[in-house]
Design an enzyme around this catalytic site. Structure first.
Site, mmCIF file in Angstrom:
data_model
loop_
_atom_site.group_PDB
_atom_site.id
_atom_site.type_symbol
_atom_site.label_atom_id
_atom_site.label_comp_id
_atom_site.label_asym_id
_atom_site.label_seq_id
_atom_site.Cartn_x
_atom_site.Cartn_y
_atom_site.Cartn_z
ATOM 1 N N ASN A 106 11.203 3.685 6.705
ATOM 2 C CA ASN A 106 10.162 2.897 7.366
ATOM 3 C C ASN A 106 9.011 3.838 7.705
ATOM 4 O O ASN A 106 9.097 4.629 8.648
ATOM 5 C CB ASN A 106 10.739 2.256 8.623
ATOM 6 C CG ASN A 106 9.727 1.424 9.385
ATOM 7 O OD1 ASN A 106 8.525 1.582 9.246
ATOM 8 N ND2 ASN A 106 10.214 0.537 10.244
ATOM 9 N N HIS B 151 6.318 -5.697 5.478
ATOM 10 C CA HIS B 151 6.523 -4.380 6.077
ATOM 11 C C HIS B 151 7.978 -3.985 5.854
ATOM 12 O O HIS B 151 8.902 -4.764 6.147
ATOM 13 C CB HIS B 151 6.199 -4.449 7.569
ATOM 14 C CG HIS B 151 6.763 -3.311 8.358
ATOM 15 N ND1 HIS B 151 6.494 -1.996 8.067
ATOM 16 C CD2 HIS B 151 7.612 -3.296 9.439
ATOM 17 C CE1 HIS B 151 7.133 -1.227 8.919
ATOM 18 N NE2 HIS B 151 7.815 -1.982 9.755
ATOM 19 N N CYS C 150 2.912 -1.226 12.456
ATOM 20 C CA CYS C 150 3.491 -1.881 11.286
ATOM 21 C C CYS C 150 2.609 -2.975 10.685
ATOM 22 O O CYS C 150 2.743 -3.303 9.510
ATOM 23 C CB CYS C 150 4.852 -2.456 11.653
ATOM 24 S SG CYS C 150 5.877 -1.283 12.566
#
Length: 337
Positions: free
Chosen positions: A294, A264, A114
């Site tokens: 995500n 993120h 991430c």
């Protein structure tokens, strides 16, 4: 010579996992509940025969076509992935050949999740500003869906597959366009987001492939992705505000001087908790994950690309970016578009 972001493009697989699909498999998870908890409506899912190199190549080709860039312009390839095609050879080398990038170009993979995009910008900046390269192709590509056990509803609601391509170039007339880079690592939290088997330490066996309920009540195998969401949330709320403070202090500025903030894109619940804790004005906070989920290292470049396209980040904007998650690892920076 100053490094700057010249162009960004991204690729999403055609297959989609919708909230309706998840609800049909897990009736206890209503469509509304999934949307409210995650902020996600659908997630792109790579095809069975589609892997990180395939998606990275498509993202790069899109970058070249949309911005009139030739593969011959590229003199270094950086690929951020935790789902490489092979243990070896290096996936970035395969991409060099498939894109027709000159054999004089350098190419390497780096394994980060991430926070990977921020780290990649730092690596690219170093290559450009030490005149080792003038046009760095930074690729992020993940097929996390291939790590997920189909019956584990906790992570299926969150992750999508995607790739992004960013061109970082050098310009003598520009000032410091990628600055105030700050990094952090805390490996003590490594087991809270992990695929335990498949590497050298833990081989995959019949036993590890057997599905069991974990301590959080999720059905999964040891060969699949495990995430302790509660611990990840605690880590994020503790580390990210300190990261943002450090980035702003390093740049000698305040949030008032920042035009847009792009974190993120983990999930909307976490993002809103962070926004409130750091006191970031809503109008400066950009969220883009409803139709992609995500996508790990690709969330920041995808969001940046959309912010640019929609006019939220016009030329000259100062954007604060921050990545955080698996590792534990985190990184932040300020970029001027």
């Amino acid at each position: 010579m100053s490094a700057y972001i010249k162009a960004i493009s991204y690729y999403l697989p055609e297959n989609k996992l919708t909230n309706e699909d998840i609800n049909s498999q897990f009736p206890e998870w209503s469509i509304t509940k999934i949307a409210e908890k995650t902020g996600i409506s659908q997630r792109p899912i790579s095809a069975i025969d589609e892997f990180s190199s395939d998606m990275a190549v498509k993202a790069a080709q899109k970058l070249f076509e949309e911005n009139n860039i030739s593969p011959s312009d590229i003199d270094f390839i950086l690929l951020c992935t935790q789902s490489p095609d092979y243990y070896l050879p290096t996936t970035a080398c395969l991409i060099q050949d498939r894109l027709g990038i000159p054999t004089t170009a350098g190419a390497l993979d780096f394994n980060l999740g991430c926070s990977g995009y921020v780290y990649g910008l730092g690596l690219a900046k170093g290559l450009v500003e030490t005149e080792q390269a003038n046009n760095v192709l930074l690729l992020t590509s993940e097929t996390y869906s291939k790590f997920i056990y189909p019956q584990d509803k906790s992570v299926r609601t969150i992750f999508g597959d995607a790739a992004a391509a960013t061109l970082i170039s050098g310009d003598n007339d520009r000032k410091n366009s990628i600055k105030a880079l700050v990094y952090g690592t805390d490996g003590s939290g490594a087991q809270n987001l992990v695929v335990k088997t498949g590497g050298m330490r833990y081989a995959r066996t019949t036993e590890t492939a057997t599905a069991k309920y974990d301590e959080l009540g999720n059905l999964r195998t040891e060969d699949a992705l495990y995430m302790n969401g509660a611990e990840i949330f605690v880590f994020t709320l503790a580390s990210v505000p300190k990261l943002i403070t450090a980035v702003l202090q390093k740049a000698g500025t305040t949030i008032d001087d920042i035009d847009l903030v792009v974190f993120h894109q983990a999930n909307t619940y976490m993002l809103e908790a962070l926004r409130k804790k750091i006191a970031i004005p809503k109008e400066k906070f950009f969220v883009f994950l409803e139709n992609c989920g995500n996508t790990v290292s690709s969330t920041i470049p995808i969001a940046l690309s959309e912010a640019i396209k929609t006019g939220r980040a016009p030329k000259g904007s100062k954007v604060l970016i921050a990545g955080f998650g698996v590792g534990y690892s985190w990184g932040g920076a300020i970029i001027e578009l």
